[in-house]
Design an enzyme around this catalytic site. Structure first.
Site, PDB file in Angstrom:
ATOM      1  N   ARG A  74       0.752  -1.281   0.015  1.00 60.69           N
ATOM      2  CA  ARG A  74       0.050  -0.069   0.197  1.00 60.69           C
ATOM      3  C   ARG A  74       0.746   1.295   0.105  1.00 60.69           C
ATOM      4  O   ARG A  74       0.596   2.142  -0.563  1.00 60.69           O
ATOM      5  CB  ARG A  74      -0.992   0.056   1.396  1.00 60.69           C
ATOM      6  N   GLN A 106     -10.201   9.276   7.931  1.00 58.30           N
ATOM      7  CA  GLN A 106      -9.951   8.024   8.538  1.00 58.30           C
ATOM      8  C   GLN A 106      -8.990   7.404   7.689  1.00 58.30           C
ATOM      9  O   GLN A 106      -8.400   6.605   7.793  1.00 58.30           O
ATOM     10  CB  GLN A 106     -11.125   7.282   8.607  1.00 58.30           C
ATOM     11  N   VAL A 108      -5.366   7.049   5.604  1.00 55.43           N
ATOM     12  CA  VAL A 108      -3.828   6.873   5.901  1.00 55.43           C
ATOM     13  C   VAL A 108      -3.171   7.204   4.703  1.00 55.43           C
ATOM     14  O   VAL A 108      -1.863   7.278   4.722  1.00 55.43           O
ATOM     15  CB  VAL A 108      -3.348   5.735   6.474  1.00 55.43           C
ATOM     16  N   HIS A 124      -6.861   7.705  12.223  1.00 59.40           N
ATOM     17  CA  HIS A 124      -6.354   6.436  11.976  1.00 59.40           C
ATOM     18  C   HIS A 124      -4.760   6.450  11.665  1.00 59.40           C
ATOM     19  O   HIS A 124      -4.214   5.239  11.206  1.00 59.40           O
ATOM     20  CB  HIS A 124      -7.083   5.559  11.006  1.00 59.40           C
ATOM     21  N   CYS A 135      10.567   1.833  21.657  1.00 59.78           N
ATOM     22  CA  CYS A 135      10.751   3.024  22.136  1.00 59.78           C
ATOM     23  C   CYS A 135       9.624   4.211  21.899  1.00 59.78           C
ATOM     24  O   CYS A 135       9.645   5.388  22.175  1.00 59.78           O
ATOM     25  CB  CYS A 135      12.240   3.631  21.767  1.00 59.78           C
ATOM     26  N   CYS A 152      13.963  -0.381  14.297  1.00 60.55           N
ATOM     27  CA  CYS A 152      14.408   0.962  14.641  1.00 60.55           C
ATOM     28  C   CYS A 152      15.830   1.168  14.783  1.00 60.55           C
ATOM     29  O   CYS A 152      16.545   0.405  15.336  1.00 60.55           O
ATOM     30  CB  CYS A 152      13.920   1.107  15.986  1.00 60.55           C
ATOM     31  N   CYS A 155      16.865   1.720  18.695  1.00 62.47           N
ATOM     32  CA  CYS A 155      16.821   0.742  19.961  1.00 62.47           C
ATOM     33  C   CYS A 155      16.861  -0.715  19.169  1.00 62.47           C
ATOM     34  O   CYS A 155      16.919  -1.518  19.998  1.00 62.47           O
ATOM     35  CB  CYS A 155      15.882   1.012  20.703  1.00 62.47           C
ATOM     36  N   THR A 193     -17.613   7.007   3.444  1.00 67.16           N
ATOM     37  CA  THR A 193     -17.189   6.062   4.537  1.00 67.16           C
ATOM     38  C   THR A 193     -18.554   5.181   4.748  1.00 67.16           C
ATOM     39  O   THR A 193     -19.711   5.920   4.738  1.00 67.16           O
ATOM     40  CB  THR A 193     -17.008   6.738   5.720  1.00 67.16           C
TER      41      THR A 193
HETATM   42  C1  BJW Z   1     -17.667   6.094  -2.459  1.00 71.81           C
HETATM   43  C2  BJW Z   1     -17.010   6.085  -3.750  1.00 71.81           C
HETATM   44  C3  BJW Z   1     -16.939   7.125  -4.365  1.00 71.81           C
HETATM   45  C4  BJW Z   1     -16.863   4.098  -2.849  1.00 71.81           C
HETATM   46  N1  BJW Z   1     -17.525   8.357  -3.901  1.00 71.81           N
HETATM   47  N2  BJW Z   1     -18.265   7.101  -2.007  1.00 71.81           N
HETATM   48  C5  BJW Z   1     -18.770   0.267  18.962  1.00 71.81           C
HETATM   49  C6  BJW Z   1     -19.606  -0.540  18.349  1.00 71.81           C
HETATM   50  C7  BJW Z   1     -19.200  -1.541  17.627  1.00 71.81           C
HETATM   51  C8  BJW Z   1     -17.686  -1.960  17.695  1.00 71.81           C
HETATM   52  C9  BJW Z   1     -16.854  -1.241  18.114  1.00 71.81           C
HETATM   53  C10 BJW Z   1     -17.420  -0.043  19.071  1.00 71.81           C
HETATM   54  N3  BJW Z   1     -16.227   0.753  19.322  1.00 71.81           N
HETATM   55  C11 BJW Z   1     -15.133   0.067  18.926  1.00 71.81           C
HETATM   56  C12 BJW Z   1     -15.364  -0.990  18.355  1.00 71.81           C
HETATM   57  C13 BJW Z   1     -14.492  -2.012  17.654  1.00 71.81           C
HETATM   58  C14 BJW Z   1     -13.841  -1.541  16.457  1.00 71.81           C
HETATM   59  C15 BJW Z   1     -15.101  -1.335  15.418  1.00 71.81           C
HETATM   60  O1  BJW Z   1     -15.442  -0.331  15.097  1.00 71.81           O
HETATM   61  N4  BJW Z   1     -15.425  -2.432  14.743  1.00 71.81           N
HETATM   62  C16 BJW Z   1     -16.546  -2.482  13.611  1.00 71.81           C
HETATM   63  C17 BJW Z   1     -16.103  -3.147  12.376  1.00 71.81           C
HETATM   64  C18 BJW Z   1     -17.747  -3.001  14.262  1.00 71.81           C
HETATM   65  N5  BJW Z   1     -13.044  -0.224  16.543  1.00 71.81           N
HETATM   66  C19 BJW Z   1     -11.853  -0.248  17.214  1.00 71.81           C
HETATM   67  O2  BJW Z   1     -11.300  -1.271  17.305  1.00 71.81           O
HETATM   68  C20 BJW Z   1     -11.081   1.161  17.059  1.00 71.81           C
HETATM   69  N6  BJW Z   1     -10.473   1.285  18.222  1.00 71.81           N
HETATM   70  C21 BJW Z   1     -11.030   1.611  19.504  1.00 71.81           C
HETATM   71  O3  BJW Z   1     -12.519   1.600  19.486  1.00 71.81           O
HETATM   72  O4  BJW Z   1     -10.514   1.484  20.709  1.00 71.81           O
HETATM   73  C22 BJW Z   1     -11.030   1.061  21.811  1.00 71.81           C
HETATM   74  C23 BJW Z   1     -11.244  -0.356  22.236  1.00 71.81           C
HETATM   75  C24 BJW Z   1      -9.973  -0.831  22.825  1.00 71.81           C
HETATM   76  C25 BJW Z   1     -10.144  -2.132  23.153  1.00 71.81           C
HETATM   77  C26 BJW Z   1     -11.112  -3.337  22.530  1.00 71.81           C
HETATM   78  C27 BJW Z   1     -11.930  -2.468  21.834  1.00 71.81           C
HETATM   79  C28 BJW Z   1     -12.042  -1.062  21.546  1.00 71.81           C
HETATM   80  C29 BJW Z   1     -10.214   1.302  16.196  1.00 71.81           C
HETATM   81  C30 BJW Z   1     -10.540   1.352  14.793  1.00 71.81           C
HETATM   82  C31 BJW Z   1      -9.466   1.429  13.741  1.00 71.81           C
HETATM   83  C32 BJW Z   1      -9.614   1.237  12.220  1.00 71.81           C
HETATM   84  N7  BJW Z   1      -8.472   0.779  11.505  1.00 71.81           N
HETATM   85  C33 BJW Z   1      -8.663   0.696  10.033  1.00 71.81           C
HETATM   86  C34 BJW Z   1      -7.096   0.486   9.682  1.00 71.81           C
HETATM   87  C35 BJW Z   1      -6.407   1.747   9.292  1.00 71.81           C
HETATM   88  C36 BJW Z   1      -4.906   1.273   8.900  1.00 71.81           C
HETATM   89  C37 BJW Z   1      -5.010   0.977   7.381  1.00 71.81           C
HETATM   90  O5  BJW Z   1      -5.627   1.612   6.459  1.00 71.81           O
HETATM   91  O6  BJW Z   1      -4.563  -0.149   7.331  1.00 71.81           O
HETATM   92  O7  BJW Z   1      -9.006   1.746   9.526  1.00 71.81           O
HETATM   93  S1  BJW Z   1      -9.944  -0.549   9.651  1.00 71.81           S
HETATM   94  C38 BJW Z   1     -10.382   0.320   8.309  1.00 71.81           C
HETATM   95  O8  BJW Z   1     -11.652   0.902   8.411  1.00 71.81           O
HETATM   96  C39 BJW Z   1      -9.394   1.761   8.146  1.00 71.81           C
HETATM   97  C40 BJW Z   1     -10.729   2.805   7.661  1.00 71.81           C
HETATM   98  O9  BJW Z   1     -10.279   4.108   8.244  1.00 71.81           O
HETATM   99  C41 BJW Z   1     -11.893   2.233   8.491  1.00 71.81           C
HETATM  100  C42 BJW Z   1     -13.113   2.755   7.938  1.00 71.81           C
HETATM  101  O10 BJW Z   1     -13.367   2.463   6.540  1.00 71.81           O
HETATM  102  P1  BJW Z   1     -14.115   3.421   5.568  1.00 71.81           P
HETATM  103  O11 BJW Z   1     -13.291   4.466   5.317  1.00 71.81           O
HETATM  104  O12 BJW Z   1     -15.471   3.715   5.937  1.00 71.81           O
HETATM  105  O13 BJW Z   1     -14.130   2.277   4.416  1.00 71.81           O
HETATM  106  P2  BJW Z   1     -15.056   1.344   3.605  1.00 71.81           P
HETATM  107  O14 BJW Z   1     -14.465   0.416   2.821  1.00 71.81           O
HETATM  108  O15 BJW Z   1     -15.713   0.440   4.888  1.00 71.81           O
HETATM  109  O16 BJW Z   1     -16.210   2.130   3.021  1.00 71.81           O
HETATM  110  C43 BJW Z   1     -16.145   2.960   1.867  1.00 71.81           C
HETATM  111  C44 BJW Z   1     -17.208   3.666   1.444  1.00 71.81           C
HETATM  112  O17 BJW Z   1     -16.902   4.464   0.244  1.00 71.81           O
HETATM  113  C45 BJW Z   1     -18.375   3.079   1.136  1.00 71.81           C
HETATM  114  O18 BJW Z   1     -19.470   3.514   1.900  1.00 71.81           O
HETATM  115  C46 BJW Z   1     -18.652   3.094  -0.371  1.00 71.81           C
HETATM  116  O19 BJW Z   1     -19.905   3.012  -0.773  1.00 71.81           O
HETATM  117  C47 BJW Z   1     -18.036   4.630  -0.484  1.00 71.81           C
HETATM  118  N8  BJW Z   1     -17.462   4.949  -1.945  1.00 71.81           N
HETATM  119  N9  BJW Z   1     -16.399   4.870  -3.585  1.00 71.81           N
HETATM  120  C48 BJW Z   1     -18.146   8.143  -2.744  1.00 71.81           C
HETATM  121  N10 BJW Z   1     -16.386   7.303  -5.643  1.00 71.81           N
HETATM  122 ZN    ZN Z   2      13.080   2.158  19.215  1.00 70.48          ZN
END
Ligand code: BJW
Ligand code: ZN
Length: 248
Positions: A74, A106, A108, A124, A135, A152, A155, A193
């Site tokens: 990526r 959201q 990266v 994110h 570290c 790193c 370290c 999103t």
């Molecule tokens: C178009 C288009 C065009 C296409 N024009 N539109 C509450 C309820 C339920 C679950 C949870 C909750 N709180 C926390 C959770 C757990 C979890 C979570 O949410 N899980 C769900 C899946 C249910 N969240 C977390 O774990 C978060 N941390 C947290 O809450 O910490 C506290 C905690 C601690 C300990 C235990 C539990 C909780 C962290 C979330 C981190 C997300 N990370 C990622 C990866 C980032 C790095 C990387 O890129 O590799 O972030 S996952 C991935 O999803 C990435 C994105 O930013 C994120 C969102 O995705 P996004 O951007 O919405 O993309 P898509 O593909 O889903 O959608 C694309 C959209 O575009 C679609 O709608 C299309 O229609 C549209 N589209 N073309 C306009 N041309």
């Molecule tokens: Zn280090």
């Protein structure tokens, strides 16, 4: 694809025009027209794995080389992509509003910054940065290829991408600034999103609770669509420029 719906655009412009403070939340969809795959659409799989299986601390502990291959691919891919008219429309919106504008992303991929957006909060993390698991030193490594198991320089600890995986906390200061911006905005624009990943998706409820108008732009209805004031159905690379044009 439905043609741009003038009625929805007019309604959105009526909400956005008087707003002095605007917050925007973007997701992978805004970069789709730049050629980057979204996470959950068709082609959103990587080597047969779901993002939920690669983007977790457990996946990295189990097989860091596999996770690094995913992120190196990526990172390398960023050399081939450029901002699209959707990113540029948000630059124009920031120019119109000045300090009243906050872009919470959201993504990266760094494409908002490449387009010229200035007040960008990467909740994110960012693909160009790496972080030492020992570290915690963060460095910007651009898109240069990294080893499958990079270490790193300070370290010799293992490096990881400086992104937020599932079950990890979001960077606290960045997240707090995002919440503040959404709590105080007059109008909240949600773009490309699926609105299923929390806490980011919760910003939509924060905006609503504080009485902001909420506009969504998406190719198709998302988990948020029933909670927004206006839904602009169509590609953000078309809908956002048309919306900005209507403000003039
Ligand atoms: C178009 C288009 C065009 C296409 N024009 N539109 C509450 C309820 C339920 C679950 C949870 C909750 N709180 C926390 C959770 C757990 C979890 C979570 O949410 N899980 C769900 C899946 C249910 N969240 C977390 O774990 C978060 N941390 C947290 O809450 O910490 C506290 C905690 C601690 C300990 C235990 C539990 C909780 C962290 C979330 C981190 C997300 N990370 C990622 C990866 C980032 C790095 C990387 O890129 O590799 O972030 S996952 C991935 O999803 C990435 C994105 O930013 C994120 C969102 O995705 P996004 O951007 O919405 O993309 P898509 O593909 O889903 O959608 C694309 C959209 O575009 C679609 O709608 C299309 O229609 C549209 N589209 N073309 C306009 N041309
Ligand atoms: Zn280090």
């Amino acid at each position: 694809m439905a043609p741009a719906d003038d009625d929805a655009l007019d309604r959105a412009a009526r909400l956005l025009r008087p707003a002095k403070r605007v917050a925007v939340l973007t997701g992978a969809g805004i970069s789709a027209e730049s050629g980057l795959a979204t996470f959950r659409g068709a082609g959103g799989l990587w080597e047969g794995q779901r993002v939920e299986d690669v983007a977790t601390p457990r996946a990295f502990e189990r097989d860091p080389a596999l996770v690094w291959r995913f992120y190196n691919l990526r990172r390398a891919n960023l050399a081939t992509v450029a901002p699209n008219p959707g990113h540029l429309a948000l630059v124009a919106l920031e120019q119109r509003l000045g300090p009243g504008f906050t872009l919470v992303t959201q993504n990266v991929d760094g494409l908002h910054q490449a387009a010229g957006s200035r007040n960008v909060l990467e909740i994110h993390g960012g693909l160009r940065r790496v972080r030492c698991v020992v570290c915690e030193r963060v460095t910007d490594r651009g898109i240069e290829p990294l080893a499958d198991l990079p270490r790193c320089e300070k370290c010799d600890g293992m490096l990881r991408p400086d992104v937020v995986w599932f079950e990890e906390a979001l960077p606290e200061d960045v997240w707090q600034r995002a919440v503040d911006a959404v709590q105080t905005c007059d109008c909240f624009l949600v773009v490309g999103t699926s609105a299923i990943v929390y806490p980011a998706a919760g910003l939509i409820d924060v905006a609503r609770m504080e009485g902001a108008d909420v506009i969504e732009a998406n190719l198709q209805p998302s988990a948020a669509s029933s909670r927004v004031d206006v839904l602009l159905l169509g590609p953000s690379g078309t809908m956002l420029p048309e919306l900005i044009k209507k403000l003039e």
